[in-house]
Every structure is written in C-alpha cells, then in structure tokens.
Design a protein around this motif. Structure first.
Motif, short mmCIF file in Angstrom:
data_model
loop_
_atom_site.label_atom_id
_atom_site.label_comp_id
_atom_site.label_asym_id
_atom_site.label_seq_id
_atom_site.Cartn_x
_atom_site.Cartn_y
_atom_site.Cartn_z
N SER A 1 2.70 13.14 4.03
CA SER A 1 1.82 12.23 4.77
C SER A 1 2.11 10.78 4.41
N THR A 2 2.44 10.54 3.15
CA THR A 2 2.73 9.17 2.71
C THR A 2 3.99 8.65 3.39
N TYR A 3 5.04 9.46 3.41
CA TYR A 3 6.28 9.04 4.10
C TYR A 3 6.03 8.87 5.60
N LEU A 4 5.18 9.72 6.15
CA LEU A 4 4.90 9.65 7.57
C LEU A 4 4.20 8.35 7.94
N SER A 5 3.41 7.79 6.98
CA SER A 5 2.72 6.53 7.25
C SER A 5 3.70 5.39 7.48
N TYR B 1 0.83 -1.21 0.00
CA TYR B 1 0.00 0.00 0.00
C TYR B 1 0.86 1.25 0.00
N PHE B 2 1.94 1.22 0.77
CA PHE B 2 2.85 2.36 0.80
C PHE B 2 3.45 2.61 -0.58
N ASN B 3 3.90 1.56 -1.24
CA ASN B 3 4.50 1.70 -2.57
C ASN B 3 3.49 2.21 -3.60
N GLU B 4 2.26 1.71 -3.50
CA GLU B 4 1.21 2.16 -4.41
C GLU B 4 0.97 3.66 -4.21
N ALA B 5 0.88 4.08 -2.96
CA ALA B 5 0.64 5.50 -2.66
C ALA B 5 1.81 6.36 -3.14
N LEU B 6 3.03 5.90 -2.86
CA LEU B 6 4.22 6.66 -3.23
C LEU B 6 4.33 6.82 -4.74
N GLN B 7 4.03 5.76 -5.46
CA GLN B 7 4.09 5.83 -6.92
C GLN B 7 3.09 6.85 -7.47
N LEU B 8 1.88 6.84 -6.92
CA LEU B 8 0.84 7.76 -7.39
C LEU B 8 1.20 9.22 -7.09
N VAL B 9 1.71 9.49 -5.87
CA VAL B 9 2.02 10.88 -5.53
C VAL B 9 3.24 11.38 -6.30
N GLN B 10 4.18 10.50 -6.58
CA GLN B 10 5.34 10.93 -7.36
C GLN B 10 4.94 11.24 -8.80
N GLU B 11 4.04 10.42 -9.37
CA GLU B 11 3.50 10.71 -10.70
C GLU B 11 2.74 12.04 -10.68
#
Length: 782
Positions: free
Chosen positions: A619-623, A584-594
C-alpha cells in the motif's frame, strides 16, 4: 509540574556533566532525523568553535526549541543508550530528583480545596492520611456504612496497625512530616469530565477516584516516611496493609495507574518497580509452607496488578521468579502437594499470557505443554483442575500463531467450563472467540459474538470498567474492517472518550483507541484535517512512553503510524500537490521496513504476521504509484497466506482483492477480472452483509463493463442489487445498549452452529469423494 518542565529540569541540573561528555557530531544527525532538532539548529550547533561549545549549543537548542515532539526526552535518552560511553550520564539523568518549587504554597486538596501555607501538612495529618482507610463495614441488613473518623494527635501517632510491631513516633514526628510532600496529582480534565457527567456510572467513578487518590497520597507519604525516618529503616512498603488493601481491590486497579504513571513519568518514582524489588527480596528468605502460601497469593495479586498496568516485562520477571521459588520449594518438599502443583499451573498460565503480549509464541506453546502436563499430574491425584485460564491464554496464543481453528476451539472450551460469576474471564473469552470467528471468515457469527461481549461487559462489569473498554475496542476493530460506515467513526470516538475516562489520558488502552480512531478516519477517507495522523502519532508516542523507544511491542503502533503516513502521502498525491508528499512517503517506508525486519526476526519470514506487513508495504508503494514494487509485496503476501490459511479466509481474499485493484489501476482489466471472479465465487453473499463485499462486486461490475461484457455485468449487478436489498447492516452503536443473551443460550446456539457446520463439511467431503471416484472410473474406462 508537567513532564516537559521535569525533563528540561533534568538537563539543567546535569548541564555541566552533559556539556563535558556529549559528542554533538554523533548525536545531532540522529536528533534531526527524529525531528527533535531541525536543520537550522544543526547549523547553529555545528558553528561552535570546539566540542564543548557545540555540546553547550546542543543543550541550549534542546531547552529552547518550542515545537519538539512530546516524547523528545525519551528519544534523546534512547540515543544516549546506544553508546556505552554515556551510561553513567544516563544514570545521573535518571537519578535526578525533581522537586516541586514552593510546594507548600502550591499544594491543594485533591478536589481544589485550598489550604493556607501553614496548614498543608497539619491537614494531611488531621485527615489521617498516614492511616489506611478502613473498608466499609456491612450491617446486618446488608447495607454498607462509612467508617468512623479516627483523629490522632500529632505527638503520639500509631503509624502501623498491621502485622509489623506497633511503632509510636513521638517528638520528631512533626519534623518528619514537615519534610514530606506528595507529588501524585489529580488529572483535572478527567475529574472535570466526571463531575459534569449526568451518568450514574461516572458519578460512581468520581467517588471511587476520590477514595483512590486519598489512598495514593497515603501510599506516597508512607513511602517517603519509611525512607526518611530511621525508626522505620527495616520496614518494607510492600508488606504494609496499605499495599494489601490496594492489591485486594481489583476493581480499582485501573484507577491507581494514572497516579503511578504520573509519578514515574515526571518524578522518576517507580512504585511498581519498588513493589517488584520488595517481592523479590521476600522470596529470598527461608521457605516454609506458610511463607510459600503467602508469597504465592501475594505474587498472583501483584502479577494481576502489573499486567493490567501494562508492565509486561516486570510481569515476566515476576512469573519467572515465582516459578523458581516454587521449584526450589518442591525440591525441598520432595513430594509436591496438590496445592503446590496448582500454584505452578497458575503461574504457567500467567507466563503464557506475558509471552503472548511480548510476541514470544514459541515460548508460549512450550509453557502450554508444561501447564497441561502439570494439570494431568493433578488430575491423576483425583483433584479437580480449572482449565479455563489455560484455554483462555492458549486461544490467544493460537490466534497470534494464525492457528484460527485452534483459537476458536480453545475459546469455546473455556466458555463451556468458565465460572459463571467470573465476568472478566467471560468477556475475555468472548473477545477471543470473536477474533477467531472473524479470521475464519464466519462473519455474522463473529459480529453477534463481539456485540455480546460488549453487552455482557456493560451489564455485568459496568460501562466504566476495563472489561467494557476491552470489548468495545474489539467491536471497533471489527467495525473498522467490515462495517466501515459513519457509525464506525462514532463508535471509535466513543471508545476513545470512554478510555480516557476509565484509564486516564496517557494509558495503553488510550493508545490503542488512538490507533482505532486513526484507522476509522482513513477508512472513511476523512482527510479534511490531519486528525488521522495526529491520532496515529499520539498512539505511537504513548506506547513509547510505556515500552521504550526500541521495544518490539511497539510493532502494531508503528504499523498504524506507517499507515497514516501512507494515507497522507496518497491524499497529497490525489490533490496533485508535490510538496511534502515525498517526506510522508519516506517516513512510511522507513517505518514499514523496520517493522518487516522486526516481524521476520520475531515470527519467521513466512509467517502470518510478516504477510500483514508485506501488505502494508505494498500500500505504501502504491501511494507513490510504484506498481512493480507494490505487486511484488502483494504476491509475497499471497504466497505466505497460501501456506498458512485456507483459500476462503478473509485475509487471503482481501489480499487477492488488493492485487485485483492494482491490476485495475494499471488498466490490466483481464487479470483484474479473473481475480475478482475467483473472489466472488468464494463469497457467501446469501448470509454475509459486510461492506467489503461491496468493493468486490462493484469492481467486478466495472471490469465487465469496461471489457464490454454487458451480459455478465447485468447478472452481477442484479445479484448486487438483490444482496443490498436483502441485507441491512446493524447499527452497532445502537446495539451495544441492548440486553445480552445468556451465556447458556450463546453456547447452545454455538453448539447448533458447530454441528450444522460439521454436517455441511461432511456432506462436502462425501460429494468430493464421489466426484473423485467417478473421475477415476471414467479415466479407467478410457
């Protein structure tokens, strides 16, 4: 037929062509990344003995896999588009004709009246489907009466009673009709909901839906008949009165969209594109005063229809086409008339509206200047110009550009001169005003304005109108940010249910409501189920259906999904479960970086929109408790806000508060305390009553307590208690049914508020000037 079967049929029909041309080595990793295929499928495909065998296995996996994402075909097609080699293949897939098997056996009337096999198309003719419904006639007493039924014989039917020549279709008509069918379907869930509802507005919509569905079948049958009957080869569907009737009934636009979307999504029948192509063809004819007037009028109607339908790219092409037509005719005419200039002004305003939704802010400002110049030219000829449309779109442009003062001023100007009978425009201007007030941190005024927008839309447009839904969505957004109580989730769910009734189940407003419900669940920390993630996924899927897989207009939907993934990852972490958290973290990180890359390309690296993405990345990194990375992005966000926002704006303060929370999590209480103290000094606790203030004061008390500064902790606690006792938040859900203030009263109150604000600002300026002068004198004496 549903979309899944239609898309599978496309693959089956083109199976041989696909197997011969597809390269599985290129496609499979991308399909696995998008969760269309899984690792087991990948191994199965790679075990093929040749390229042809691997391609065959790939197609089999796509057809057989049961748990694919709902928009798997759209993503598969998007992957093919990335390679120029597959362009002919895409054309073949798009042009595949999807037919309903044994249609005559399956056909039913719109509201479940069954037909026998031999009666289906005879009933269509006998019900006079090929003739347009006559608008209701008004008697002298003002009451409307239904039109009389006019039955036609099968062998002698007057097909077109309009502007084209009368055509009698004899002998072969029955043969033509027998080869026609219609695919537009009734959304059964919607009609079941409407028929079971006790609300008078829902019953009225049910009747309107019946009429619209009848028109929809007429339109589709007429389109098919024109394509198949040689005698009608030169007839243009767009120039029939059926289409005129559709475009003129603006209050019913949204009811047609669900049928159009069904036809395009499943059968590849894009009537909206056909309308545009027909209009484009008409603009190529020799231009005269009459043709320009006719094409301009019809172009504006088509634009409004397409814009409300969410076809923004077609709207952009249409507006540009109209500008070219008007420019061409202006050159022919040498001296443009006031009417011609007014049409150019209106087209500019409509093009600005498209630029706003496409995030083309620079182009929007350029068009605003052009529209203002045209308006000045018209005024110099002693003609009146209605600036309301320009003020409305300029307000939205300014808001998107983070110029909130300008956004507010344009919205106020529009409200002061708007036609009091133009309720749609009034609701839009009220929503723009509420947005600007919120961003300027004038919260009580913002709350009363957005409430008025909902109340006004409900009273004057009806609670089954798109305007009511637009205002509701604005209210939900406000409540998600600042109220954040149980009624916020109820309000979001109510707006979501209304959206599905008003616009269908696969519309853009429904996608935006999915986003709001997802945010409400996250805000309320309601993680008992994955509903917040399901709603975010549905919002993203529906948006991809409308805009395509890689469109920039997906940006807000992508950010919502990233926020949901981040919340899911954070929730798993709090529950001390390691499995799945990283995914889930990787999915979120990929979306926010895009999203960051897209935002920087669209708005620039130091823009307001980019700052918002940096906040979500933090917030994503904080998770995952990656404090250093989270702090870096928060500081970047703060620096950007310093450049484009005043220091007491909500966005700046809430980002600073997030930074304080981060330091507090790291147990760096001294730095956290300093930030919360600075924020508390900027808060207007005497007039504001929003939940966000709770968070600031509660954390300030906690920092004082942990640092053993009980004296200051007691002071803030007393202030907090007094604030909670003196401020009771409104139940927005209950307030939406109240009577709205009159527009005159709203403007009167707003003028008094602005005057008071200006007086305060002038007094503060005088005080600061006096302090500066006193300080300068002291330094001189020293």
């Amino acid at each position: 037929m549903d979309r899944e079967n239609a898309n599978s049929t496309r693959l089956r029909v083109n199976r041989i062509n696909l197997i011969q041309k597809l390269d599985s080595n290129e496609l499979v990793p991308k399909l696995v990344k998008l969760h269309i295929l899984d690792n087991e499928n990948q191994q199965q495909i790679q075990s093929g003995t040749s390229r042809i065998d691997r391609a065959r296995r790939l197609i089999d996996c796509l057809l057989d896999k049961k748990d694919k994402p709902k928009n798997w075909y759209l993503q598969f097609r998007s992957i093919l588009q990335e390679n120029q080699t597959y362009q002919e293949l895409i054309v073949s897939l798009d042009n595949t004709i999807i037919r309903t098997p044994d249609f005559a056996l399956q056909a039913q009337d719109a509201f479940h009246t069954k037909h026998s096999e031999g009666q289906v198309f005879r009933d269509i003719v006998n019900d006079d489907l090929l003739k347009p419904r006559t608008p209701k006639q008004t008697n002298n007493d003002g009451k409307s009466s239904a039109p009389k039924t006019n039955q036609e014989s099968i062998t002698n039917i007057e097909f077109d009673p309009y502007d084209m020549k009368k055509i009698l279709i004899e002998g072969q008509f029955q043969k033509v009709i027998d080869n026609l069918n219609y695919h537009s379907q009734v959304p059964e869930k919607l009609f079941q909901t409407l028929s079971e509802s006790s609300l008078e507005s829902d019953q009225q919509q049910l009747q309107m839906e019946k009429e619209v569905y009848d028109d929809m079948r007429r339109l589709e049958l007429m389109d098919n008949l024109i394509k198949k009957e040689k005698a009608l080869a030169n007839q243009c569907l767009f120039e029939t009165r059926l289409v005129d009737h559709l475009l003129e009934e603006k209050e019913k636009y949204h009811l047609f969209y669900k049928y159009f979307h069904y036809l395009s999504a499943i059968y590849g029948h894009h009537i909206d594109q056909e309308f545009f192509k027909s209009y484009h063809k008409l603009t190529q004819q020799h231009l005269t005063d009459d043709t320009v007037k006719h094409l301009t009028t019809k172009g504006f109607l088509l634009y409004d229809f397409l814009f409300d339908y969410g076809k923004y790219d077609l709207c952009h092409q249409l507006a540009e086409l109209m500008i070219q037509m008007l420019t061409k005719y202006t050159r022919q005419a040498n001296q443009p008339s006031a009417a011609l200039l007014m049409s150019s002004f209106d087209v500019c305003c409509k093009l600005i509206k498209v630029h706003n939704v496409r995030f083309e802010i620079k182009q929007a400002w350029t068009r605003i200047e052009a529209a203002a110049e045209i308006a000045e030219t018209i005024k110099s000829g002693s003609k009146n110009v209605d600036f309301t449309p320009l003020y409305c779109v300029a307000s939205q442009t300014a808001f998107e550009d983070a110029n909130f003062d300008a956004a507010l001023q344009y919205a106020y100007r529009g409200l002061k001169i708007v036609d009091k009978a133009d309720h749609k425009m009034i609701v839009e201007l009220l929503c723009n005003t509420a947005q600007a007030l919120t961003s300027k941190w004038i919260m009580n005024k913002a709350q009363s304005t957005v409430l008025m927008a909902v109340q006004y839309a409900r009273k004057y447009c009806g609670q089954n109108s798109p305007q009511y839904l637009k205002a509701l969505q604005q209210l939900v957004q406000f409540s998600n940010e600042f109220i954040q109580d149980k009624t916020t989730l109820d309000l979001a769910q109510y707006a979501f249910d209304r959206a599905r009734i008003i616009t269908g189940y696969e519309s853009l407003p429904v996608a935006h409501c999915h986003r709001s419900v997802s945010k409400s669940y996250i805000t309320m920390k309601n993680f008992d189920s994955d509903l917040f993630l399901q709603h975010a996924n549905e919002a993203y899927r529906i948006a991809q259906d409308w805009f395509g897989v890689n469109d920039v207009k997906l940006l807000p939907f992508k950010l919502t999904l990233a926020n949901a993934f981040q919340a899911k990852a954070n929730n798993i972490l709090q529950q001390d479960k390691n499995s799945g958290k990283l995914n889930y973290f990787n999915e979120a990180l990929q979306l926010v970086q895009e999203s960051l890359k897209t935002s920087e390309e669209l708005f620039g690296t130091m823009s307001f929109k980019v700052a918002q993405v940096h906040r979500l990345i933090s917030s994503t990194y904080l998770s995952k408790k990656m404090f250093s990375e989270a702090e870096h992005h928060l500081n970047t966000c703060v620096q950007i806000y310093k450049l484009c926002l005043p220091p007491n704006s909500f966005h700046y303060l809430v980002t600073r508060a997030s930074l304080g929370l981060l330091y507090k999590q790291q147990n760096d209480l001294a730095r956290a305390l300093k930030i919360f103290q600075e924020i508390a000094q900027s808060l207007d606790t005497k007039t504001q009553s929003f939940r966000w203030i709770n968070m600031v004061l509660e954390n300030l008390i906690e920092c004082y307590t942990n640092l053993n500064d009980e004296e200051n902790a007691v002071k803030v606690r007393e202030e907090f208690t007094e604030w909670k006792q003196s401020h009771k938040r409104l139940n927005l859900f209950q307030e939406i049914n109240n009577e709205p203030r009159s527009l005159q009263q709203f403007l009167h109150d707003s003028t008094r508020f602005e005057n008071a604000k200006n007086k305060v600002a002038a007094l503060m300026f005088t005080q600061n000037k006096a302090r500066t002068k006193a300080t300068t004198n002291n330094k001189t004496e020293t």
